[in-house]
Write an enzyme that holds these catalytic residues in place. Structure first.
Site, short mmCIF file in Angstrom:
data_model
loop_
_atom_site.label_atom_id
_atom_site.label_comp_id
_atom_site.label_asym_id
_atom_site.label_seq_id
_atom_site.Cartn_x
_atom_site.Cartn_y
_atom_site.Cartn_z
N HIS A 20 0.83 -1.20 0.00
CA HIS A 20 0.00 0.00 0.00
C HIS A 20 0.86 1.25 0.00
O HIS A 20 1.63 1.49 0.93
CB HIS A 20 -0.90 0.01 1.24
CG HIS A 20 -2.00 1.02 1.16
ND1 HIS A 20 -3.21 0.75 0.57
CD2 HIS A 20 -2.07 2.30 1.57
CE1 HIS A 20 -3.99 1.82 0.65
NE2 HIS A 20 -3.31 2.79 1.24
N ASP A 22 0.26 5.51 -1.08
CA ASP A 22 -0.74 6.51 -1.47
C ASP A 22 -0.17 7.63 -2.33
O ASP A 22 -0.73 8.73 -2.37
CB ASP A 22 -1.37 7.12 -0.21
CG ASP A 22 -2.50 6.26 0.33
OD1 ASP A 22 -3.47 6.02 -0.40
OD2 ASP A 22 -2.40 5.82 1.49
N GLU A 123 -9.03 1.55 -2.38
CA GLU A 123 -9.11 1.58 -0.92
C GLU A 123 -10.48 2.08 -0.48
O GLU A 123 -10.70 3.26 -0.27
CB GLU A 123 -8.01 2.48 -0.35
CG GLU A 123 -7.89 2.36 1.16
CD GLU A 123 -6.73 3.17 1.72
OE1 GLU A 123 -6.37 2.93 2.88
OE2 GLU A 123 -6.20 4.04 1.01
N HIS A 150 -13.05 2.07 3.94
CA HIS A 150 -11.97 2.92 4.44
C HIS A 150 -12.35 3.27 5.88
O HIS A 150 -12.74 2.39 6.65
CB HIS A 150 -11.76 4.15 3.55
CG HIS A 150 -10.49 4.88 3.88
ND1 HIS A 150 -10.49 6.18 4.32
CD2 HIS A 150 -9.20 4.48 3.89
CE1 HIS A 150 -9.25 6.55 4.58
NE2 HIS A 150 -8.44 5.53 4.32
N HIS A 191 -8.58 -1.79 7.42
CA HIS A 191 -9.61 -0.76 7.67
C HIS A 191 -10.96 -1.30 8.11
O HIS A 191 -11.80 -0.52 8.57
CB HIS A 191 -9.82 0.15 6.45
CG HIS A 191 -8.82 1.24 6.31
ND1 HIS A 191 -8.79 2.34 7.13
CD2 HIS A 191 -7.78 1.39 5.43
CE1 HIS A 191 -7.79 3.12 6.77
NE2 HIS A 191 -7.16 2.57 5.75
N HIS A 212 -2.30 -3.19 4.72
CA HIS A 212 -1.49 -2.34 5.60
C HIS A 212 -2.11 -2.31 7.00
O HIS A 212 -2.79 -1.37 7.36
CB HIS A 212 -1.30 -0.93 5.02
CG HIS A 212 -2.55 -0.16 4.71
ND1 HIS A 212 -3.58 -0.65 3.96
CD2 HIS A 212 -2.95 1.09 5.07
CE1 HIS A 212 -4.54 0.24 3.84
NE2 HIS A 212 -4.18 1.33 4.53
N ASP A 320 2.28 2.08 3.78
CA ASP A 320 1.35 3.22 3.78
C ASP A 320 2.07 4.54 3.57
O ASP A 320 1.64 5.58 4.08
CB ASP A 320 0.52 3.26 5.05
CG ASP A 320 -0.79 4.04 4.88
OD1 ASP A 320 -1.13 4.38 3.74
OD2 ASP A 320 -1.46 4.31 5.89
#
Length: 392
Positions: A20, A22, A123, A150, A191, A212, A320
């Protein structure tokens, strides 16, 4: 040879598959996808955790790029398509370094070529707008996992950080899982609420991942994985990819983060905002209230425990990066993975164990999802069920 030198040598053969990152969202927020303004071919230390030189330095061989969009956006589907387009633009700009990847075989081919296999993960189930056709559209565009929620619930699945709504997965949520299995899209349980984790494991016929997440027994945060769920991974064949986010791995950081988030909201900003304005407010808060600092050792403590509970065949890494304001000492950016591998070597992890952690487990799990999909596609076609039909 030092542990760090041994780590770099191992990563040259078995590079990191990171679950993961972003970067696409950071590019959206910082420069509205002006990739020339954040050229990742060169160091972007002042702005990003991620660029190609530091991916190379960190021994990254495959990256799941998150095509995340916030769950409170009214236009989540087109925003997700923009995120996918961002990844495609990155691949087009950097073909010598980034290799498009859809399958486990593609990952291995990229490793042989010395390129970084680039996959995508959506996500949050809000990105399909309660539509299995949209789910199939994301798969056709290259998305190879979807995180079921999420930070907020959606209509069919409960999040770890929201009030319970449907009690885990609704009937439509279970149909989403079954359709992901049929497609070969990995079910990502980071999540989600623990009830959702258990419902998904009860429903799935393919391995799941946590892209993650870390251990709830080591750091009691709802974003982490309870031991009873970790214990089910060997039977499922899936994997948990440990994250580096300090507020998920260091208990002392949990309370501090709650106060920091409240400070962001007091300034009229979303608590996940990482824009320059938001980071200025973060830094001012940190000057007033020193932040508890996680380290490489903190993350290794999670991996030690998770190995004991789930076994080394079911672990991976999901840092992350560019999705968190703070990172641990020694893991400041994507160049830091060798420091974690060196720490684990010092703790007695074998070379074969580390090869599984960094590369082999993630490739195996994606391949197993592909195998399950081939079998399922021989027995049933696409589902056209609607949330209204299944959930009323």
């Amino acid at each position: 040879m030092s542990s760090l030198e041994q780590a770099r040598e191992l990563l040259a053969e078995f590079p990191v598959v990171d679950g993961h990152n972003d970067l696409p969202w950071a590019l959206r927020e910082q420069v509205r996808y002006d990739l020339a303004a954040r050229d990742i071919a060169v160091h972007q230390n002042a702005h990003l955790h991620t660029d190609i030189p530091r991916l190379r330095e960190g021994g990254v061989g495959a990256q799941y790029w998150s095509v995340y969009v916030r769950s409170d956006l009214p236009d989540a589907v087109p925003a997700t398509l923009e995120q996918i387009d961002c990844v495609r633009q990155l691949l087009a700009r950097h073909p010598a370094d980034l290799a498009p990847a859809l399958t486990a075989a593609d990952m291995e081919a990229a490793r042989r070529e010395g390129r970084i296999a680039s996959l995508m993960g959506a996500e949050g189930g809000h990105s399909i707008a309660n539509s299995l056709g949209t789910l199939r559209g994301l798969y056709a565009l290259g998305v190879r996992y979807m995180t079921l929620t999420h930070n907020d619930n959606n209509d069919w699945a409960d999040s770890a950080t929201d009030e319970p709504n449907v009690g885990g997965l609704s009937a439509f949520g279970r149909e989403v899982v079954r359709e992901m299995n049929r497609l070969g899209m990995l079910v990502d349980l980071s999540h989600v609420a623990a009830t959702t984790m258990r419902d998904a494991l009860d429903t799935t016929s393919a391995p799941v991942i946590f892209s993650h997440s870390s251990s709830r027994a080591v750091c009691d945060h709802p974003r982490n994985i309870p031991d009873d769920v970790l214990e089910r991974l060997p039977g499922n064949g899936g994997m948990a990819m440990v994250t580096f986010v300090p507020k998920f791995v260091l208990q002392a950081a949990v309370d501090w983060t709650a106060a920091a988030d409240e400070n962001m909201r007091a300034h009229g900003l979303h608590h996940l905002d990482t824009s320059p304005e938001a980071m200025k407010i973060h830094r001012a808060f940190e000057e007033r209230t020193p932040r508890p600092v996680a380290t490489v050792s903190t993350v290794a403590d999670h991996l030690d425990h998770m190995r004991e509970v789930a076994g080394v065949d079911h672990l991976g890494i999901g840092g992350d990066y560019d999705g968190t304001a703070f990172t641990p000492d020694g893991l400041h950016d994507v160049s830091g993975y060798p420091n974690l591998i060196a720490e684990l070597l010092d703790r007695g992890w074998s070379r074969s164990d580390l090869a599984k952690l960094t590369w082999q487990n993630a490739v195996r799990v994606l391949g197993a999802a592909e195998d399950a999909a081939r079998e399922l596609q021989g027995t049933r076609g696409p589902s056209n069920a609607t949330i209204g039909e299944l959930d009323g």
